[in-house]
Write a protein that holds these residues in place. Structure first.
Motif, mmCIF file in Angstrom:
data_model
loop_
_atom_site.group_PDB
_atom_site.id
_atom_site.type_symbol
_atom_site.label_atom_id
_atom_site.label_comp_id
_atom_site.label_asym_id
_atom_site.label_seq_id
_atom_site.Cartn_x
_atom_site.Cartn_y
_atom_site.Cartn_z
ATOM 1 N N GLN A 180 0.832 -1.201 0.000
ATOM 2 C CA GLN A 180 0.000 0.000 0.000
ATOM 3 C C GLN A 180 0.868 1.253 0.000
ATOM 4 O OE1 GLN A 180 -3.485 0.145 -0.380
ATOM 5 N NE2 GLN A 180 -2.816 2.219 -0.855
ATOM 6 N N MET A 181 1.999 1.201 0.712
ATOM 7 C CA MET A 181 2.936 2.319 0.698
ATOM 8 C C MET A 181 3.476 2.534 -0.721
ATOM 9 S SD MET A 181 6.394 2.967 2.986
ATOM 10 C CE MET A 181 7.299 1.557 2.357
ATOM 11 N N MET A 182 3.708 1.439 -1.465
ATOM 12 C CA MET A 182 4.198 1.562 -2.840
ATOM 13 C C MET A 182 3.158 2.250 -3.724
ATOM 14 S SD MET A 182 7.222 0.428 -2.767
ATOM 15 C CE MET A 182 7.112 1.215 -1.170
ATOM 16 N N VAL A 183 1.898 1.877 -3.569
ATOM 17 C CA VAL A 183 0.836 2.502 -4.360
ATOM 18 C C VAL A 183 0.804 4.001 -4.075
ATOM 19 C CG1 VAL A 183 -1.672 2.632 -4.710
ATOM 20 C CG2 VAL A 183 -0.552 0.394 -4.526
ATOM 21 N N ASP A 184 0.829 4.348 -2.790
ATOM 22 C CA ASP A 184 0.734 5.755 -2.401
ATOM 23 C C ASP A 184 1.970 6.556 -2.816
ATOM 24 O OD1 ASP A 184 -1.680 5.017 -1.218
ATOM 25 O OD2 ASP A 184 -0.821 4.890 0.806
ATOM 26 N N GLN A 185 3.148 6.074 -2.464
ATOM 27 C CA GLN A 185 4.358 6.867 -2.681
ATOM 28 C C GLN A 185 4.814 6.886 -4.135
ATOM 29 O OE1 GLN A 185 7.297 5.967 0.351
ATOM 30 N NE2 GLN A 185 5.948 6.796 1.937
ATOM 31 N N HIS A 186 4.555 5.830 -4.884
ATOM 32 C CA HIS A 186 4.913 5.884 -6.306
ATOM 33 C C HIS A 186 3.905 6.728 -7.083
ATOM 34 C CE1 HIS A 186 8.595 3.605 -6.494
ATOM 35 N NE2 HIS A 186 8.109 2.898 -5.494
ATOM 36 N N GLY A 187 2.700 6.835 -6.580
ATOM 37 C CA GLY A 187 1.756 7.794 -7.149
ATOM 38 C C GLY A 187 2.253 9.220 -6.926
ATOM 39 N N GLN A 188 2.818 9.456 -5.747
ATOM 40 C CA GLN A 188 3.370 10.777 -5.442
ATOM 41 C C GLN A 188 4.597 11.095 -6.308
ATOM 42 O OE1 GLN A 188 4.100 10.585 -1.210
ATOM 43 N NE2 GLN A 188 1.919 10.485 -0.732
ATOM 44 N N SER A 189 5.455 10.103 -6.544
ATOM 45 C CA SER A 189 6.640 10.372 -7.370
ATOM 46 C C SER A 189 6.234 10.615 -8.827
ATOM 47 C CB SER A 189 7.693 9.263 -7.253
ATOM 48 O OG SER A 189 7.244 8.052 -7.778
ATOM 49 N N THR A 190 5.193 9.941 -9.282
ATOM 50 C CA THR A 190 4.685 10.208 -10.631
ATOM 51 C C THR A 190 4.211 11.654 -10.727
ATOM 52 O OG1 THR A 190 4.046 7.916 -11.047
ATOM 53 C CG2 THR A 190 2.886 9.598 -12.307
ATOM 54 N N ALA A 191 3.471 12.109 -9.724
ATOM 55 C CA ALA A 191 2.978 13.490 -9.718
ATOM 56 C C ALA A 191 4.139 14.480 -9.681
ATOM 57 C CB ALA A 191 2.045 13.703 -8.520
ATOM 58 N N LYS A 192 5.169 14.174 -8.912
ATOM 59 C CA LYS A 192 6.342 15.052 -8.807
ATOM 60 C C LYS A 192 7.055 15.168 -10.155
ATOM 61 C CE LYS A 192 8.745 14.820 -5.061
ATOM 62 N NZ LYS A 192 8.978 15.976 -4.222
ATOM 63 N N ILE A 193 7.222 14.057 -10.844
ATOM 64 C CA ILE A 193 7.893 14.073 -12.147
ATOM 65 C C ILE A 193 7.039 14.802 -13.185
ATOM 66 C CG2 ILE A 193 8.647 12.607 -14.069
ATOM 67 C CD1 ILE A 193 9.685 10.648 -11.881
ATOM 68 N N LYS A 194 5.726 14.563 -13.160
ATOM 69 C CA LYS A 194 4.845 15.257 -14.099
ATOM 70 C C LYS A 194 4.899 16.767 -13.882
ATOM 71 C CE LYS A 194 1.390 11.741 -15.178
ATOM 72 N NZ LYS A 194 -0.030 11.344 -15.058
ATOM 73 N N ALA A 224 19.119 3.547 -9.167
ATOM 74 C CA ALA A 224 20.173 3.884 -10.130
ATOM 75 C C ALA A 224 19.687 4.938 -11.121
ATOM 76 C CB ALA A 224 20.638 2.622 -10.867
ATOM 77 N N LEU A 225 18.464 4.808 -11.605
ATOM 78 C CA LEU A 225 17.887 5.762 -12.558
ATOM 79 C C LEU A 225 17.819 7.166 -11.953
ATOM 80 C CD1 LEU A 225 16.249 6.361 -15.238
ATOM 81 C CD2 LEU A 225 14.213 5.894 -13.847
ATOM 82 N N HIS A 226 17.234 7.280 -10.776
ATOM 83 C CA HIS A 226 17.034 8.596 -10.169
ATOM 84 C C HIS A 226 18.352 9.239 -9.737
ATOM 85 C CE1 HIS A 226 12.733 8.328 -10.482
ATOM 86 N NE2 HIS A 226 12.719 7.190 -9.812
ATOM 87 N N GLU A 279 16.998 20.913 -15.307
ATOM 88 C CA GLU A 279 17.159 21.235 -13.883
ATOM 89 C C GLU A 279 15.959 20.824 -13.031
ATOM 90 O OE1 GLU A 279 19.752 21.754 -11.204
ATOM 91 O OE2 GLU A 279 20.327 22.127 -13.272
ATOM 92 N N ALA A 280 14.748 21.106 -13.475
ATOM 93 C CA ALA A 280 13.558 20.767 -12.680
ATOM 94 C C ALA A 280 13.453 19.257 -12.460
ATOM 95 C CB ALA A 280 12.300 21.288 -13.358
ATOM 96 N N LEU A 281 13.759 18.493 -13.490
ATOM 97 C CA LEU A 281 13.710 17.032 -13.360
ATOM 98 C C LEU A 281 14.871 16.507 -12.520
ATOM 99 C CD1 LEU A 281 12.517 16.079 -16.933
ATOM 100 C CD2 LEU A 281 11.296 15.631 -14.793
ATOM 101 N N LYS A 282 16.036 17.133 -12.621
ATOM 102 C CA LYS A 282 17.170 16.744 -11.776
ATOM 103 C C LYS A 282 16.802 16.913 -10.301
ATOM 104 C CE LYS A 282 21.409 17.936 -12.676
ATOM 105 N NZ LYS A 282 22.660 18.578 -13.108
ATOM 106 N N LYS A 283 16.133 18.029 -9.995
ATOM 107 C CA LYS A 283 15.711 18.291 -8.615
ATOM 108 C C LYS A 283 14.714 17.218 -8.160
ATOM 109 C CE LYS A 283 13.870 21.942 -5.687
ATOM 110 N NZ LYS A 283 12.490 21.878 -5.311
ATOM 111 N N ALA A 284 13.741 16.901 -9.009
ATOM 112 C CA ALA A 284 12.751 15.871 -8.671
ATOM 113 C C ALA A 284 13.426 14.522 -8.457
ATOM 114 C CB ALA A 284 11.689 15.775 -9.768
ATOM 115 N N ALA A 285 14.338 14.165 -9.343
ATOM 116 C CA ALA A 285 15.058 12.894 -9.209
ATOM 117 C C ALA A 285 15.836 12.856 -7.897
ATOM 118 C CB ALA A 285 15.991 12.694 -10.400
ATOM 119 N N GLY A 286 16.449 13.973 -7.544
ATOM 120 C CA GLY A 286 17.201 14.058 -6.292
ATOM 121 C C GLY A 286 16.307 13.924 -5.067
ATOM 122 N N GLU A 287 15.061 14.338 -5.177
ATOM 123 C CA GLU A 287 14.107 14.198 -4.074
ATOM 124 C C GLU A 287 13.515 12.788 -4.020
ATOM 125 O OE1 GLU A 287 11.322 17.346 -4.862
ATOM 126 O OE2 GLU A 287 12.723 18.907 -4.212
#
Length: 193
Positions: free
Chosen positions: A89-103, A154-156, A166-174
Motif C-alpha cells: 500500500q505504501m508503494m501505491v501511495d508513494q509511487h503515485g506521489q513520485s509520478t505526480a512530482k515528475i509530471k 540507479a535511474l534517479h 534542472e527541474a527534473l534533476k531536482k525531482a530525481a534528487g528528491e
C-alpha cells in the motif's frame, strides 16, 4: 596447419592496434588446427547506461512507477501477510506521489509526459506476480520489488547527477532518498539473500 597460420596472423594483426594491451596472453593460448570462434566484445549482461535526456528519464521513471503501483495492487488482492500488504500500500501511495512530482517538474520545463508503458522485463515480472498463487506471491513480489527498486535508485541517482533538465534533476534528487527508504523496508521484509 593453414588455419593455425591464419590464427597466428590474426593475433599479430590484432596486436598492432593502437593502444592494444600486448602484456596479457590470449585467453586461449593453445594452438589448434581450427579457427577460434569470434568473441563478443560486449559483456553478456550489459546494463544500459542511465539516461541523461529528459524524455528518456521521464519515460523510464513513469514505467517504473506504473510497475510499482500495478504489482502492488496485484499483491494486495492475494496476500495474507499484513506486513507485506502494508508495504504494498505504501508503494501505491508513494509511487503515485513520485509520478505526480515528475509530471509537475516536466510540465514546468515544458516537457510532454507520455502515458507510461511497461518494458518487456517489467511486464514479465508483473505477470509472474499476477499469476502467483497466494502461497508464493509474497516471495515473488518481494524479490521483484528489490530488483525494481535497485533499478529505480540507479535511474534517479544518475539523472539527479547528470540529467539535462534542472527541474527534473531536482525531482530525481528528491525521489532517490524515498527509494532508498523503500529498499531499507524491503530488507526488513526479506532477510538477506
Amino acid at each position: 596447419m593453414k588455419n593455425a597460420s591464419l590464427f597466428t596472423l590474426a593475433l599479430l594483426l590484432a596486436g598492432c592496434g593502437e593502444g592494444a594491451d600486448t602484456t596479457a596472453p590470449p585467453e586461449n593460448s593453445a594452438t589448434t588446427d581450427t579457427m577460434a570462434a569470434p568473441v563478443d566484445a560486449a559483456p553478456a549482461a550489459a546494463t544500459p547506461a542511465a539516461p541523461t535526456d529528459a524524455a528518456t528519464y521521464v519515460t523510464k521513471a513513469g514505467a517504473g512507477d506504473m510497475w510499482e503501483i500495478e504489482s502492488s495492487k496485484a499483491l494486495l488482492a492475494k496476500s495474507g501477510k499484513a506486513d507485506v500488504k502494508t508495504f504494498a500500500q505504501m508503494m501505491v501511495d508513494q509511487h503515485g506521489q513520485s509520478t505526480a512530482k515528475i509530471k509537475a517538474a516536466a510540465s514546468s520545463a515544458n516537457i510532454e509526459v507520455p502515458a507510461p508503458k511497461l518494458d518487456a522485463d517489467q511486464q514479465k515480472m508483473l505477470d509472474e506476480i499476477r499469476n502467483a498463487d497466494a502461497a508464493a506471491i509474497d516471495a515473488i513480489y518481494l524479490a521483484h520489488q528489490r530488483a525494481a527498486h535497485d533499478s529505480a535508485l540507479a535511474l534517479h541517482r544518475a539523472y539527479a547527477t547528470n540529467g539535462d533538465t534542472e527541474a527534473l534533476k531536482k525531482a530525481a534528487g528528491e525521489i532517490a532518498p524515498v527509494v532508498e527508504k523503500h529498499i531499507a523496508e524491503l530488507d526488513k521484509l526479506a532477510p538477506a539473500r
